[in-house]
Design an enzyme around this catalytic site. Structure first.
Site, PDB file in Angstrom:
ATOM      1  CG  LEU A 208      -2.011  -1.002   1.375  1.00  0.00           C
ATOM      2  CD1 LEU A 208      -2.622  -0.930   2.765  1.00  0.00           C
ATOM      3  CD2 LEU A 208      -3.071  -0.772   0.315  1.00  0.00           C
ATOM      4  CG  HIS A 209       2.382   3.279  -3.102  1.00  0.00           C
ATOM      5  ND1 HIS A 209       2.016   2.119  -3.752  1.00  0.00           N
ATOM      6  CD2 HIS A 209       2.483   4.223  -4.070  1.00  0.00           C
ATOM      7  CE1 HIS A 209       1.902   2.342  -5.047  1.00  0.00           C
ATOM      8  NE2 HIS A 209       2.181   3.608  -5.268  1.00  0.00           N
TER       9      HIS A 209
END
Length: 365
Positions: A208-209
């Site tokens: 996730l980013h």
């Protein structure tokens, strides 16, 4: 012919590696081709940069612009200033950019202002989500590009709707898959494999980013709570991007089956993906690799610039909708995940097609 190739961030390295290899093959055959590799320094963590050059047999850059981090505007400006100096000192006939990172857009703008043609590898992809910095990068880059090398028919259609002539669009396939296929036999387990005694199809990989998933603390923790509650105590391996890691360090939580680790090299990360029960991600590139490796992929976004991974691949979009995420896990654990297929021309020969087109376009001998 002199080509300047741009690499700025982790996704770029997998894309330039086969292109450089294909160019070097033509050079050995006597073609009048020369290239200069410019690393903008947009990603400067060692695991996100130097390691990739070693693992993927990429020659080290002729120059690193060392722009490092900053706001979107600061980073864009720094790349443009330094790349302008680079082009003044080292002229070329073509600037070749890949993907959709800040470096892609910034170097394209500079090249065109210097009167240099631009080739965009992975041109034409669109998510339709203007909150994504990458979408803005794609639109700006493709508005200036001269040669469009595409990964899919969807991308071709997007470009044609913009009025791009057919003779500037080249459907070549996916260079990132060239790299995956070439190195598939070299994938190797990271330390976490032994430390947790991981077993094939008994764990998940999470990345996730995107700001929509990680910037709002309450939303981020809610999402992690949901994922950990649905994975039946299976280990979840989360190689955290440096930006995401900083956010994690400010949060107070304890998920017993969620393991945060440092970013991994290409060979170790894809070993984890290949052997996972499934991947949860908000990255576009990982959906492509998961599709080719036939690994179920749950994308925590509402849109994708790679619709072929959903249409015929192993990917589905769930956003951060709890009901959709729950349904995805039920399907996965029931053993009824869709059987994916590999998109057209994702066959390991894309870079060779690109270089062959360049030879024909510039009439090289």
């Amino acid at each position: 012919m002199n080509i300047t190739i741009i690499a700025g961030a982790r996704p770029n390295f997998m894309k330039i590696a086969p292109i450089i290899e294909a160019i070097e093959k033509k050079i050995r055959l006597g073609f009048d081709l020369h290239y200069r590799l410019v690393h903008t320094g947009q990603h400067y963590d060692n695991n996100l940069s130097d390691t990739f050059f070693k693992e993927l047999d990429i020659p080290f850059p002729d120059i690193n612009l060392n722009v490092k981090s900053g706001t979107q505007a600061e980073q864009t400006a720094a790349i443009m200033i330094e790349f302008e100096k680079e082009l003044e000192q080292n002229t070329c006939d073509l600037v070749l950019v890949v993907g959709d990172v800040t470096s892609t857009m910034a170097c394209t703008i500079v090249a065109k202002k210097e009167g240099i043609k631009v080739a965009h590898v992975e041109a034409g992809i669109r998510s339709g989500d203007m909150t994504m910095p990458e979408e803005i990068n794609r639109i700006v880059t493709d508005s200036l590009t001269d040669l469009f090398f595409t990964t899919s028919i969807h991308a071709n259609e997007n470009l044609k709707r913009l009025g791009i002539p057919d003779n500037q669009i080249f459907f070549v396939g996916n260079v990132m898959i060239d790299t995956l296929l070439k190195h598939s036999s070299r994938l190797n387990p990271p330390k976490i494999w032994k430390e947790l005694n991981l077993q094939k199809r008994k764990y998940f990989v999470l990345t996730l980013h995107r700001p929509s998933n990680v910037d709002e603390e309450e939303q981020f923790v809610t999402l992690l709570n949901l994922i950990t509650s649905l994975t039946k105590d299976f280990h979840i391996i989360f190689p955290a991007h440096p930006r995401t890691r900083k956010i994690l360090e400010t949060l107070n939580f304890n998920f017993k089956n969620l393991h945060f680790i440092s970013p991994l090299g290409y060979l170790e990360f894809n070993y984890l993906v290949k052997n996972a029960l499934g991947v949860l991600t908000d990255s576009g590139g990982i959906t492509e690799e998961a599709t080719v490796m036939n690994v179920p992929c749950i994308t925590l976004r509402d849109t994708t610039e790679r619709p072929e991974t959903c249409a015929i691949g192993t990917n589905i979009l769930v956003g951060n909708n709890p009901e959709k995420i729950d349904e995805a896990f039920k399907t996965l654990f029931s053993g009824h995940w869709k059987q994916g297929q590999i998109p057209e021309l994702w066959d390991g020969q894309s870079a060779e097609r690109i270089v062959n087109h360049l030879i024909e376009i510039f009439k090289l001998k």
